[in-house]
Design a protein around this motif. Structure first.
Motif, PDB file in Angstrom:
ATOM      1  N   GLY A  61     -28.337   3.616  18.484  1.00  0.00           N
ATOM      2  CA  GLY A  61     -29.280   4.973  17.991  1.00  0.00           C
ATOM      3  C   GLY A  61     -28.861   5.960  17.874  1.00  0.00           C
ATOM      4  N   ALA A  62     -28.998   6.945  17.310  1.00  0.00           N
ATOM      5  CA  ALA A  62     -28.933   8.606  17.794  1.00  0.00           C
ATOM      6  C   ALA A  62     -30.554   8.971  17.309  1.00  0.00           C
ATOM      7  N   ASP A  63     -30.247  10.254  18.280  1.00  0.00           N
ATOM      8  CA  ASP A  63     -30.881  11.174  18.246  1.00  0.00           C
ATOM      9  C   ASP A  63     -30.479  12.584  17.280  1.00  0.00           C
ATOM     10  N   VAL A  64     -31.107  13.105  16.801  1.00  0.00           N
ATOM     11  CA  VAL A  64     -30.187  13.929  15.535  1.00  0.00           C
ATOM     12  C   VAL A  64     -31.403  15.291  15.600  1.00  0.00           C
ATOM     13  N   THR A  65     -31.082  16.626  16.127  1.00  0.00           N
ATOM     14  CA  THR A  65     -31.562  17.833  15.944  1.00  0.00           C
ATOM     15  C   THR A  65     -31.588  18.395  15.239  1.00  0.00           C
ATOM     16  N   LEU A  81     -26.090  21.667  13.843  1.00  0.00           N
ATOM     17  CA  LEU A  81     -27.219  19.996  13.934  1.00  0.00           C
ATOM     18  C   LEU A  81     -25.927  19.525  15.169  1.00  0.00           C
ATOM     19  N   ALA A  82     -27.359  18.505  16.311  1.00  0.00           N
ATOM     20  CA  ALA A  82     -26.524  18.616  17.067  1.00  0.00           C
ATOM     21  C   ALA A  82     -27.289  16.283  16.936  1.00  0.00           C
ATOM     22  N   TYR A  83     -25.963  16.324  18.179  1.00  0.00           N
ATOM     23  CA  TYR A  83     -26.397  14.077  18.404  1.00  0.00           C
ATOM     24  C   TYR A  83     -26.060  14.108  19.294  1.00  0.00           C
ATOM     25  N   THR A  84     -26.804  12.533  19.888  1.00  0.00           N
ATOM     26  CA  THR A  84     -26.261  12.105  21.144  1.00  0.00           C
ATOM     27  C   THR A  84     -26.264  10.729  20.906  1.00  0.00           C
ATOM     28  N   ALA A  85     -25.543   9.994  19.927  1.00  0.00           N
ATOM     29  CA  ALA A  85     -25.905   8.853  20.144  1.00  0.00           C
ATOM     30  C   ALA A  85     -25.463   7.155  21.180  1.00  0.00           C
ATOM     31  N   LYS A  86     -26.428   6.169  21.492  1.00  0.00           N
ATOM     32  CA  LYS A  86     -25.937   5.472  21.985  1.00  0.00           C
ATOM     33  C   LYS A  86     -25.082   3.943  21.245  1.00  0.00           C
ATOM     34  N   VAL A  87     -24.096   3.177  21.010  1.00  0.00           N
ATOM     35  CA  VAL A  87     -23.467   1.991  20.853  1.00  0.00           C
ATOM     36  C   VAL A  87     -23.337   1.206  21.691  1.00  0.00           C
ATOM     37  N   ASP A  88     -23.474   0.285  21.897  1.00  0.00           N
ATOM     38  CA  ASP A  88     -23.775  -0.574  22.423  1.00  0.00           C
ATOM     39  C   ASP A  88     -22.212  -2.374  22.028  1.00  0.00           C
ATOM     40  N   ILE A  89     -21.360  -2.375  21.917  1.00  0.00           N
ATOM     41  CA  ILE A  89     -20.680  -3.520  20.808  1.00  0.00           C
ATOM     42  C   ILE A  89     -20.552  -4.697  21.858  1.00  0.00           C
ATOM     43  N   GLY A  90     -19.928  -6.160  20.610  1.00  0.00           N
ATOM     44  CA  GLY A  90     -19.466  -6.793  20.916  1.00  0.00           C
ATOM     45  C   GLY A  90     -18.810  -7.437  20.397  1.00  0.00           C
ATOM     46  N   LEU A 134     -34.719   4.786  10.166  1.00  0.00           N
ATOM     47  CA  LEU A 134     -35.176   6.124  10.441  1.00  0.00           C
ATOM     48  C   LEU A 134     -36.713   6.483  10.837  1.00  0.00           C
ATOM     49  N   ASP A 135     -36.405   6.839  12.244  1.00  0.00           N
ATOM     50  CA  ASP A 135     -37.462   8.016  12.353  1.00  0.00           C
ATOM     51  C   ASP A 135     -38.003   9.804  12.269  1.00  0.00           C
ATOM     52  N   THR A 136     -38.451   9.447  11.594  1.00  0.00           N
ATOM     53  CA  THR A 136     -38.829  11.124  10.649  1.00  0.00           C
ATOM     54  C   THR A 136     -39.760  11.381  11.415  1.00  0.00           C
ATOM     55  N   ALA A 137     -40.575  11.594  12.624  1.00  0.00           N
ATOM     56  CA  ALA A 137     -41.870  11.923  12.697  1.00  0.00           C
ATOM     57  C   ALA A 137     -41.585  12.988  13.820  1.00  0.00           C
ATOM     58  N   LYS A 138     -40.044  13.715  13.730  1.00  0.00           N
ATOM     59  CA  LYS A 138     -39.788  14.977  14.401  1.00  0.00           C
ATOM     60  C   LYS A 138     -38.891  15.858  13.239  1.00  0.00           C
ATOM     61  N   ALA A 139     -39.360  15.247  11.750  1.00  0.00           N
ATOM     62  CA  ALA A 139     -38.840  15.967  10.926  1.00  0.00           C
ATOM     63  C   ALA A 139     -39.618  17.298  10.482  1.00  0.00           C
ATOM     64  N   PRO A 140     -38.411  18.964   9.597  1.00  0.00           N
ATOM     65  CA  PRO A 140     -37.652  18.464   9.299  1.00  0.00           C
ATOM     66  C   PRO A 140     -36.280  19.150  10.860  1.00  0.00           C
ATOM     67  N   ASP A 141     -37.523  19.109  12.353  1.00  0.00           N
ATOM     68  CA  ASP A 141     -36.489  19.513  13.208  1.00  0.00           C
ATOM     69  C   ASP A 141     -35.209  18.440  13.288  1.00  0.00           C
ATOM     70  N   GLY A 142     -35.284  17.212  12.870  1.00  0.00           N
ATOM     71  CA  GLY A 142     -34.533  16.588  14.141  1.00  0.00           C
ATOM     72  C   GLY A 142     -35.919  15.046  13.140  1.00  0.00           C
ATOM     73  N   PHE A 143     -34.641  13.769  14.056  1.00  0.00           N
ATOM     74  CA  PHE A 143     -34.917  12.796  13.590  1.00  0.00           C
ATOM     75  C   PHE A 143     -34.105  11.836  14.589  1.00  0.00           C
ATOM     76  N   SER A 144     -34.671  10.030  14.426  1.00  0.00           N
ATOM     77  CA  SER A 144     -34.382   8.783  15.631  1.00  0.00           C
ATOM     78  C   SER A 144     -33.791   8.047  14.689  1.00  0.00           C
ATOM     79  N   LEU A 145     -32.956   7.617  14.589  1.00  0.00           N
ATOM     80  CA  LEU A 145     -31.801   6.812  14.111  1.00  0.00           C
ATOM     81  C   LEU A 145     -32.140   4.943  15.249  1.00  0.00           C
ATOM     82  N   THR A 146     -32.194   3.529  14.655  1.00  0.00           N
ATOM     83  CA  THR A 146     -31.576   2.521  14.873  1.00  0.00           C
ATOM     84  C   THR A 146     -31.092   1.799  14.317  1.00  0.00           C
ATOM     85  N   GLY A 147     -29.849   0.879  15.079  1.00  0.00           N
ATOM     86  CA  GLY A 147     -29.059   0.387  13.367  1.00  0.00           C
ATOM     87  C   GLY A 147     -28.173  -1.144  14.016  1.00  0.00           C
TER      88      GLY A 147
END
Length: 150
Positions: free
Chosen positions: A91-95, A105-114, A65-78
């Motif tokens: 990863g995803a960005d949540v506002t 709560l709004a989110y945009t997520a990008k996922v790569d699969i293999g 988690l990247d909580t630098a934007k807390a409490p307005d939102g955060f980003s995550l990678t996994g």
């Protein structure tokens, strides 16, 4: 693949933010989650069993988690690995936007699969991803709206 959505939750923003950082609540909301452990203040490890079309696999993964934007939102990678079934990373960005006594709560997520799961076709995978995210946010909204989080 990219997913985005918005959900209204009947709770103040600080309550929603705390819930999004509570491993017990997250484990209850994540479909197929068998285990979710906080390994550091901004790192989680998860074990999730998913069925995507004919492929069923147990994924082990890590989320940062990247909580630098807390409490307005955060980003995550996994990244998650499911052995022969394949892998997923993204990863995803949540506002979080206050709207009276509620939170949007709004989110945009990008996922790569293999691996095998990538061979199933983008329509099946996108449909499954939307279904799983819908289940997560429906359950999350129920828990936060009804019980609140302290």
């Amino acid at each position: 693949m990219e997913l985005s959505d918005e959900i209204r939750i009947s709770a103040p923003r600080d309550v929603v933010y705390r819930a999004l950082n509570n491993p017990e609540i997250l484990q209850e909301c994540i479909p197929g989650c068998e285990e979710l452990t906080q390994t550091a203040p901004e790192e989680l490890e998860a074990k999730v069993v998913l069925k995507i079309g004919p492929v069923k696999a147990k994924f082990a993964g890590q989320v940062t988690l990247d909580t630098a934007k807390a409490p307005d939102g955060f980003s995550l990678t996994g990244e998650g690995k499911g052995g022969a079934a394949g892998f997923a990373k993204g990863g995803a960005d949540v506002t979080l936007t206050e709207d009276g006594d509620e939170t949007i709560l709004a989110y945009t997520a990008k996922v790569d699969i293999g691996g095998k799961i990538a061979q199933l076709g983008s329509r099946l995978i996108a449909g499954t991803a939307k279904k799983l995210s819908g289940k997560f946010f429906t359950r999350f909204s129920e828990i936060v709206s009804e019980q609140g989080v302290s």
